[in-house]
Design an enzyme around this catalytic site. Structure first.
Site, PDB file in Angstrom:
ATOM      1  N   GLU A 176      -0.464   2.346   0.332  1.00  0.00           N
ATOM      2  CA  GLU A 176       0.572   3.221   0.876  1.00  0.00           C
ATOM      3  C   GLU A 176       1.578   3.658  -0.188  1.00  0.00           C
ATOM      4  O   GLU A 176       2.413   4.525   0.080  1.00  0.00           O
ATOM      5  CB  GLU A 176       1.288   2.526   2.037  1.00  0.00           C
ATOM      6  CG  GLU A 176       2.124   1.319   1.669  1.00  0.00           C
ATOM      7  CD  GLU A 176       1.326   0.022   1.583  1.00  0.00           C
ATOM      8  OE1 GLU A 176       1.955  -1.053   1.650  1.00  0.00           O
ATOM      9  OE2 GLU A 176       0.082   0.092   1.441  1.00  0.00           O
ATOM     10  N   CYS A 281      -6.289  -4.399 -13.750  1.00  0.00           N
ATOM     11  CA  CYS A 281      -6.836  -5.751 -13.728  1.00  0.00           C
ATOM     12  C   CYS A 281      -7.687  -6.040 -14.955  1.00  0.00           C
ATOM     13  O   CYS A 281      -8.018  -7.195 -15.210  1.00  0.00           O
ATOM     14  CB  CYS A 281      -7.648  -5.978 -12.455  1.00  0.00           C
ATOM     15  SG  CYS A 281      -9.158  -5.005 -12.355  1.00  0.00           S
TER      16      CYS A 281
END
Length: 499
Positions: A176, A281
């Site tokens: 979001e 990541c």
């Protein structure tokens, strides 16, 4: 103010929950957009649309699916600048980095275009008299993807193109924090001819996630995010009978041996640690310097880091943009401000960085911490920002032991001129992706991406062969057709004979 709504059943559907989330321009700190946050009922609507579409899409021909995907690939290629601009506006990464994200997502769309070879079954003829055995792979049904803020286009493209190519229908729940790219991806898929309901985008927070994890019509869940959430996704969805691939966090190490090209190693460390502001990541967040090279290597990293130009992502001169939110910026800064008290030498402190004319943006400079201990917060935690820690070891064995002691096992790299040492490292290191003189070993699309230990929950890596296997299930068919010249032989209650 711009509003981002859901995409369900091939059209925009206005949010009906009454809940909205703010979307911020990280370069200015201003709220530019509101995004609908779905209720459980709205998630039900998206899943229902996907389930209805599966009735025909699941049995559609490979020719139909790949034809749509080829058109989709062309539209994505033509609109890559527009997708990248949305990423920059809501995530903050520089435009060139955003374009790179789109390009890596396109690799998986291209893999999906060639799904016909990936879905080929196997056939063994005459395993017994007039008996054949075949193996086939079939889709699962409705599958879901929950994706992170740091790659709002690439990670969704790591999931849904393969899923729909295999015959599934898809419900995407993007972050979001930067939702707009996902809607554009869905709109372009519809333009390419993807039938209504095959790809749906439902925006939301924990309410939407929990609804997907519990929904009886969702057969599988893909997730990329932090380790605590990945563990929760895996535990919850598995308990609800779903297949799960949940990719978690990382603390990626780069082992630098005394014989390494230190200039190349320093270049790699800076690009891998600070690219995309460290919000990835696969960032190298820990350098392990072996032997006496530590001081020289740190000096070379510092020299390069000090030259990085920080500014708004839409400025072509910028090499690094802001962090996604003010709260995240403050969290990252806390690791730097507390590092000295935990024994680290603060070589570069980027916590006070600002950009003229954009003082309210979520800015942080590059930080470099040397002689960090393994029990410090800056080493143990996934910081997810432009903070590089350097640890010192005396030997190769000590360095490998240090890396293998980490609970994370996502990616790692070694820098050396010694082929024998590199070969040992590949075999001895406990990580899912390994680079040899390559700092960010993200596999190409036809190999699979995923880590070990606390970096992956579930049995399948993402995309590549593992991705195809995750989105399909195998079936073995044993067939015997009697020869037309033979009369019925009667009933035989014995065990089938293979010889």
């Amino acid at each position: 103010m711009k509003t981002v709504n859901h995409w369900i059943g091939g059209k925009t559907v206005e949010g009906a929950s009454g809940n909205w989330g703010p979307v911020t321009d990280p370069a200015t700190g201003a709220v530019t957009t509101q995004v609908a946050l779905a209720s459980a009922e709205e998630v039900d609507s998206a899943v229902a649309a996907a389930k209805a579409a599966y009735a025909t899409w699941g049995t559609s021909s490979l020719a139909q699916r790949t034809g749509i995907l080829f058109r989709y690939r062309a539209l994505l290629d033509a609109r890559r600048d527009d997708i990248a601009a949305l990423i920059t506006a809501e995530h903050g990464k520089v435009h060139s980095d955003a374009l790179g994200e789109v390009a890596r997502g396109l690799e998986i769309v291209e893999l999906a275009c060639g799904i016909t070879t990936q879905l080929k079954g196997e056939l063994s003829t005459q395993v017994s008299s007039r008996v054949d055995v075949s193996s086939i792979r079939q889709p699962l049904g409705v599958v879901a993807g929950i994706t992170p803020f740091n790659f709002p286009a690439m990670v969704p493209m790591w999931m849904f193109p393969l899923a729909v190519a295999c015959g599934n229908t898809f419900v995407l729940k993007p972050s979001e924090k930067d939702p707009s790219a996902a809607n554009l991806l869905a709109e372009l898929a519809a333009e390419a001819g993807l039938p209504d309901g095959v790809l749906n985008v439902v925006h939301g927070d924990k309410v939407a996630v929990d609804a997907l994890l519990a929904h009886p019509d969702v057969a599988a869940v893909s997730f990329v995010g932090s380790t605590p959430i990945a563990r929760h996704i895996h535990t919850t969805a598995s308990a609800n009978g779903k297949r799960v691939q949940a990719l978690g966090g990382a603390k990626n190490h780069m082992l630098v041996l005394p014989d390494a090209d230190l200039d190349a190693a320093a270049d790699a460390a800076v690009s891998a640690a600070y690219g995309s502001a460290g919000e990835r990541c696969m960032a190298i967040s820990a350098v392990v310097a072996v032997g006496a090279i530590g001081d020289e290597l740190v000096a070379k990293i510092r020299e390069r880091a000090e030259k990085i130009k920080i500014g708004p992502g839409n400025d072509p001169a910028s090499e690094m943009g802001p962090l996604i939110t003010k709260a995240h910026r403050d969290k990252v800064a806390g690791y730097v401000t507390g590092a000295a008290a935990q024994g680290a030498e603060v070589v570069l402190d980027g916590t006070g960085h600002t950009v003229e004319g954009f003082e309210e943006g979520h800015w942080i400079g590059l930080s470099l911490l040397d002689k960090v201990s393994t029990d410090s917060d800056a080493y143990r935690d996934e910081i997810f920002g432009p903070v590089l820690v350097v640890l010192r070891t005396e030997t190769y064995e000590e360095g490998v032991g240090l890396i293998n002691a980490s609970p994370f096992g996502n990616g790692t790299a070694i820098f050396t001129r010694d082929g024998g040492a590199a070969r040992r490292f590949q075999l001895e290191i406990e990580a899912g992706m390994v680079g040899v003189n390559v700092p960010i070993p993200v596999p190409v699309g036809y190999h699979s991406f995923g880590g070990w230990k606390d970096s992956l929950f579930g049995d399948h890596h993402i995309y590549g062969n593992d991705g195809v296997h995750f989105y399909t299930r195998g079936k073995v068919v044993t067939t015997r057709w009697p020869d037309p010249s033979e009369a019925p032989a009667g009933v035989d209650l014995g065990f089938p004979r293979n010889h």
